[in-house]
Design a protein around this motif. Structure first.
Motif, PDB file in Angstrom:
ATOM      1  N   ALA A  19      -4.269  -3.140  -6.810  1.00 36.28           N
ATOM      2  CA  ALA A  19      -2.983  -3.773  -6.291  1.00 36.28           C
ATOM      3  C   ALA A  19      -3.146  -5.133  -5.329  1.00 36.28           C
ATOM      4  O   ALA A  19      -2.630  -6.190  -5.626  1.00 36.28           O
ATOM      5  CB  ALA A  19      -2.074  -2.741  -5.356  1.00 36.28           C
ATOM      6  N   LEU A  20      -4.375  -4.790  -4.500  1.00 35.96           N
ATOM      7  CA  LEU A  20      -4.628  -6.083  -3.534  1.00 35.96           C
ATOM      8  C   LEU A  20      -5.101  -7.098  -4.317  1.00 35.96           C
ATOM      9  O   LEU A  20      -4.916  -8.176  -3.945  1.00 35.96           O
ATOM     10  CB  LEU A  20      -5.635  -5.295  -2.634  1.00 35.96           C
ATOM     11  N   ALA A  21      -5.877  -6.828  -5.319  1.00 38.32           N
ATOM     12  CA  ALA A  21      -6.583  -7.746  -6.133  1.00 38.32           C
ATOM     13  C   ALA A  21      -5.622  -8.781  -6.823  1.00 38.32           C
ATOM     14  O   ALA A  21      -5.338 -10.001  -6.901  1.00 38.32           O
ATOM     15  CB  ALA A  21      -7.707  -7.488  -7.279  1.00 38.32           C
ATOM     16  N   TYR A  22      -4.652  -8.045  -7.505  1.00 42.03           N
ATOM     17  CA  TYR A  22      -3.526  -8.853  -8.012  1.00 42.03           C
ATOM     18  C   TYR A  22      -2.622  -9.540  -7.041  1.00 42.03           C
ATOM     19  O   TYR A  22      -2.108 -10.626  -7.319  1.00 42.03           O
ATOM     20  CB  TYR A  22      -2.449  -7.709  -8.907  1.00 42.03           C
ATOM     21  N   PHE A  23      -2.255  -9.057  -5.900  1.00 43.48           N
ATOM     22  CA  PHE A  23      -1.592  -9.435  -4.754  1.00 43.48           C
ATOM     23  C   PHE A  23      -2.283 -10.827  -4.414  1.00 43.48           C
ATOM     24  O   PHE A  23      -1.736 -11.851  -4.136  1.00 43.48           O
ATOM     25  CB  PHE A  23      -1.464  -8.428  -3.706  1.00 43.48           C
ATOM     26  N   ALA A  24      -3.602 -10.765  -4.160  1.00 48.16           N
ATOM     27  CA  ALA A  24      -4.342 -11.874  -3.622  1.00 48.16           C
ATOM     28  C   ALA A  24      -4.395 -13.010  -4.656  1.00 48.16           C
ATOM     29  O   ALA A  24      -4.118 -14.176  -4.383  1.00 48.16           O
ATOM     30  CB  ALA A  24      -5.944 -11.552  -3.163  1.00 48.16           C
TER      31      ALA A  24
ATOM     32  N   ALA B 274       1.180   3.458 -17.129  1.00 49.05           N
ATOM     33  CA  ALA B 274       2.612   3.392 -16.515  1.00 49.05           C
ATOM     34  C   ALA B 274       2.297   3.100 -15.334  1.00 49.05           C
ATOM     35  O   ALA B 274       3.054   2.263 -14.592  1.00 49.05           O
ATOM     36  CB  ALA B 274       3.230   4.570 -16.954  1.00 49.05           C
ATOM     37  N   ALA B 275       1.641   3.971 -14.323  1.00 46.94           N
ATOM     38  CA  ALA B 275       1.408   3.450 -12.921  1.00 46.94           C
ATOM     39  C   ALA B 275       0.904   2.343 -12.822  1.00 46.94           C
ATOM     40  O   ALA B 275       1.559   1.449 -11.707  1.00 46.94           O
ATOM     41  CB  ALA B 275       0.684   4.546 -12.261  1.00 46.94           C
TER      42      ALA B 275
ATOM     43  N   GLU C 114      -3.216  12.993  -0.597  1.00 47.45           N
ATOM     44  CA  GLU C 114      -2.325  12.890  -1.491  1.00 47.45           C
ATOM     45  C   GLU C 114      -2.332  13.849  -2.770  1.00 47.45           C
ATOM     46  O   GLU C 114      -2.150  13.667  -3.862  1.00 47.45           O
ATOM     47  CB  GLU C 114      -2.558  11.348  -2.211  1.00 47.45           C
ATOM     48  N   GLY C 115      -2.554  15.051  -2.248  1.00 45.25           N
ATOM     49  CA  GLY C 115      -2.555  16.301  -3.226  1.00 45.25           C
ATOM     50  C   GLY C 115      -3.829  16.167  -4.205  1.00 45.25           C
ATOM     51  O   GLY C 115      -4.970  15.882  -3.416  1.00 45.25           O
ATOM     52  N   GLY C 116      -3.648  15.969  -5.424  1.00 44.97           N
ATOM     53  CA  GLY C 116      -4.837  16.001  -6.274  1.00 44.97           C
ATOM     54  C   GLY C 116      -5.214  14.521  -6.716  1.00 44.97           C
ATOM     55  O   GLY C 116      -6.020  14.444  -7.617  1.00 44.97           O
ATOM     56  N   CYS C 117      -4.381  13.673  -6.102  1.00 42.54           N
ATOM     57  CA  CYS C 117      -4.489  12.293  -6.811  1.00 42.54           C
ATOM     58  C   CYS C 117      -5.065  11.127  -5.521  1.00 42.54           C
ATOM     59  O   CYS C 117      -4.795   9.980  -5.888  1.00 42.54           O
ATOM     60  CB  CYS C 117      -3.149  11.951  -6.997  1.00 42.54           C
ATOM     61  N   GLU C 118      -5.741  11.758  -4.601  1.00 40.57           N
ATOM     62  CA  GLU C 118      -6.153  10.767  -3.540  1.00 40.57           C
ATOM     63  C   GLU C 118      -7.065   9.774  -4.191  1.00 40.57           C
ATOM     64  O   GLU C 118      -7.039   8.384  -3.736  1.00 40.57           O
ATOM     65  CB  GLU C 118      -6.998  11.259  -2.493  1.00 40.57           C
ATOM     66  N   GLY C 119      -7.992  10.076  -5.040  1.00 42.86           N
ATOM     67  CA  GLY C 119      -8.777   9.156  -5.516  1.00 42.86           C
ATOM     68  C   GLY C 119      -8.125   8.068  -6.329  1.00 42.86           C
ATOM     69  O   GLY C 119      -8.638   6.729  -6.547  1.00 42.86           O
ATOM     70  N   ILE C 120      -6.920   8.339  -7.374  1.00 35.15           N
ATOM     71  CA  ILE C 120      -6.097   7.515  -8.199  1.00 35.15           C
ATOM     72  C   ILE C 120      -5.363   6.436  -7.083  1.00 35.15           C
ATOM     73  O   ILE C 120      -5.498   5.297  -7.459  1.00 35.15           O
ATOM     74  CB  ILE C 120      -5.273   8.326  -8.898  1.00 35.15           C
ATOM     75  N   VAL C 121      -5.082   7.012  -5.983  1.00 35.69           N
ATOM     76  CA  VAL C 121      -4.134   6.119  -5.151  1.00 35.69           C
ATOM     77  C   VAL C 121      -5.251   5.251  -4.634  1.00 35.69           C
ATOM     78  O   VAL C 121      -4.640   4.008  -4.638  1.00 35.69           O
ATOM     79  CB  VAL C 121      -3.602   7.125  -3.831  1.00 35.69           C
TER      80      VAL C 121
ATOM     81  N   MET D 207       0.729  -1.289  -0.106  1.00 32.04           N
ATOM     82  CA  MET D 207       0.053  -0.138   0.059  1.00 32.04           C
ATOM     83  C   MET D 207       0.721   1.341  -0.039  1.00 32.04           C
ATOM     84  O   MET D 207       0.445   2.347  -0.662  1.00 32.04           O
ATOM     85  CB  MET D 207      -0.986   0.017   1.137  1.00 32.04           C
ATOM     86  N   PHE D 208       1.936   1.095   0.737  1.00 29.76           N
ATOM     87  CA  PHE D 208       2.703   2.406   0.792  1.00 29.76           C
ATOM     88  C   PHE D 208       3.506   2.327  -0.431  1.00 29.76           C
ATOM     89  O   PHE D 208       3.634   3.610  -1.092  1.00 29.76           O
ATOM     90  CB  PHE D 208       3.956   2.119   1.681  1.00 29.76           C
ATOM     91  N   SER D 209       3.769   1.337  -1.164  1.00 26.35           N
ATOM     92  CA  SER D 209       4.356   1.565  -2.641  1.00 26.35           C
ATOM     93  C   SER D 209       3.548   2.242  -3.619  1.00 26.35           C
ATOM     94  O   SER D 209       4.062   2.951  -4.566  1.00 26.35           O
ATOM     95  CB  SER D 209       4.865   0.184  -3.233  1.00 26.35           C
ATOM     96  N   VAL D 210       2.119   1.814  -3.487  1.00 24.82           N
ATOM     97  CA  VAL D 210       1.117   2.457  -4.533  1.00 24.82           C
ATOM     98  C   VAL D 210       1.363   4.108  -4.363  1.00 24.82           C
ATOM     99  O   VAL D 210       1.253   4.707  -5.323  1.00 24.82           O
ATOM    100  CB  VAL D 210      -0.023   1.658  -4.236  1.00 24.82           C
ATOM    101  N   ARG D 211       1.209   4.556  -3.020  1.00 26.29           N
ATOM    102  CA  ARG D 211       1.035   5.899  -2.687  1.00 26.29           C
ATOM    103  C   ARG D 211       2.664   6.524  -3.536  1.00 26.29           C
ATOM    104  O   ARG D 211       2.528   7.668  -4.038  1.00 26.29           O
ATOM    105  CB  ARG D 211       1.191   6.276  -1.302  1.00 26.29           C
ATOM    106  N   GLU D 212       3.573   5.827  -3.152  1.00 29.34           N
ATOM    107  CA  GLU D 212       5.016   6.277  -3.629  1.00 29.34           C
ATOM    108  C   GLU D 212       5.011   6.430  -5.134  1.00 29.34           C
ATOM    109  O   GLU D 212       5.510   7.296  -5.899  1.00 29.34           O
ATOM    110  CB  GLU D 212       6.156   5.599  -3.301  1.00 29.34           C
ATOM    111  N   ILE D 213       4.337   5.278  -5.856  1.00 27.24           N
ATOM    112  CA  ILE D 213       4.158   5.314  -7.537  1.00 27.24           C
ATOM    113  C   ILE D 213       3.626   6.560  -7.814  1.00 27.24           C
ATOM    114  O   ILE D 213       4.066   7.283  -8.690  1.00 27.24           O
ATOM    115  CB  ILE D 213       3.596   3.910  -7.981  1.00 27.24           C
TER     116      ILE D 213
END
Length: 374
Positions: free
Chosen positions: A254-259, A194-195, A240-247, A159-165
């Motif tokens: 990410a969780l779906a792919y992870f699971a 890309a993200a 997250e600035g203007g990208c909270e919805g995207i995060v 989850m932290f990595s997604v925010r950093e991306i």
């Protein structure tokens, strides 16, 4: 070490073992004995209190200087045997290196090369080269004592990595260009794709760590307990600035792919493996959780966009990549999931889910087609 000012010492049995082995002559006659005693000495030293392994390494390095690189490496990794925080920091370094989230020479390009590097040795710049974080983790994960805490830590790092991306500038910079171009969402679509590619890579890395660290038991604990608990527990909306919805949305995917990747590692995608026999029970429990939330029986603490992306992503991956899994879910649960997806205007996905549900779900699928036509 018995105190802050006390001299560093070795336990008597370990000291005797070191004294015994270090007196061997390094010739062919003693090679067989060292091949047996060496790994035992390293394992014993690593399991003893700090700084036993550094002491043993320094003693042996004085005897055989050409082994100094290996001995330094062995001594440095013992901290991970005793300190869970160090393991978490190592995992974080693995994510950072693989995703290319910083500008260090080792990980500027990201990918598997940055994760695994070139092993260890003295072949760079005339001295001991930096050890890639992935190589270090491969050498220490078997000695981690509390393996069950790994799932929550890996999920948090994901989850932290997604925010950093998103905050890495790749997406945010191009989203600003969307407002200034006459070509619609062209720039935004490119940056979002890309993200998403990096998010998938992060999910794959996290799933690999879970499977490598704890195998089937850790995967089943993740899907049955950790992920549902994460959704239920409070996760306040972060700024997250203007990208909270995207995060939030990317975290769900990410969780779906992870699971799903964790599940495929543990169970496979068909019904021929022995591990697949354990799959049905865990999968049914997880799908029941998804259906109960959609029915309004369970309240969530996460962002709604994260939950919606997770459900649609998880179901899409099951339908498209692991259709055998769908057959192992009860028809009633499939119907409830399908109903929830239709409420989100996901009619095609709802129909595809029922279509993979076998003969028992044919009636519900037919009804859905008729209602859609009407």
């Amino acid at each position: 070490m018995t105190g802050g000012t006390a001299p560093a010492t070795l336990p008597l049995p370990l000291a005797a073992f070191v004294s015994f082995t270090i007196t061997f002559k390094l010739d062919r006659a003693s090679e067989r004995s060292l091949n047996l005693a060496g790994p035992a000495l390293e394992s014993l030293s690593a399991g003893c209190p700090w700084p036993c392994m550094p002491i043993v390494a320094s003693l042996w390095a004085q005897k055989v200087k050409r082994w100094s690189d290996f001995l330094i490496f062995s001594a440095s990794r013992t901290v991970f045997h005793h300190n869970s925080d160090a393991v978490v920091q190592l995992l974080k370094s693995c994510f950072t290196a693989t995703l290319g989230l910083n500008s260090t020479p080792l990980s500027s390009n990201g990918g598997v090369g940055a994760l695994l590097g070139h092993g260890f040795g003295s072949h760079f710049y005339g001295g001991f080269s930096p050890v890639a974080p992935g190589i270090l983790y491969l050498r220490v994960y078997r000695s981690i004592r509390d393996i069950m805490f790994m799932t929550e830590e890996i999920l948090s790092l994901l989850m932290f990595s997604v925010r950093e991306i998103v905050g890495d500038g790749l997406l945010r910079e191009r989203m600003e260009k969307v407002k200034k171009t006459k070509n619609g969402m062209r720039y935004g679509q490119v940056s979002l794709a890309a993200a998403m590619t990096r998010v998938k890579l992060a999910a794959l890395l996290g799933a690999s760590f879970v499977w490598l660290s704890g195998g089937l038991g850790l995967v089943q604990s993740l899907i049955k307990e950790t992920i549902p608990s994460w959704f239920i527990s409070g996760h306040g909306s972060e700024q997250e600035g203007g990208c909270e919805g995207i995060v939030a949305m990317l975290r769900g995917y990410a969780l779906a792919y992870f699971a799903v990747i964790c599940g495929t590692f543990a169970w496979g995608v068909d019904s021929t493996t022995s591990a697949s026999k354990r799959r049905a029970k865990i999968l049914r429990a997880h799908m029941e959780f998804l259906a109960s939330v959609l029915d309004g029986k369970v309240s969530l603490g996460c962002d709604w966009a994260t939950w919606r992306a997770y459900v649609s992503g998880f179901v899409s991956l099951m339908v498209g990549c692991t259709p055998t899994w769908v057959l192992e879910v009860e028809v009633d649960v499939l119907k409830r999931l399908s109903k929830g997806l239709r409420q989100w205007n996901e009619e095609e996905l709802a129909l595809a889910l029922l279509g993979r549900g076998g003969a028992g779900a044919m009636g519900a699928a037919a009804q859905l087609i008729v209602e859609s036509e009407i």
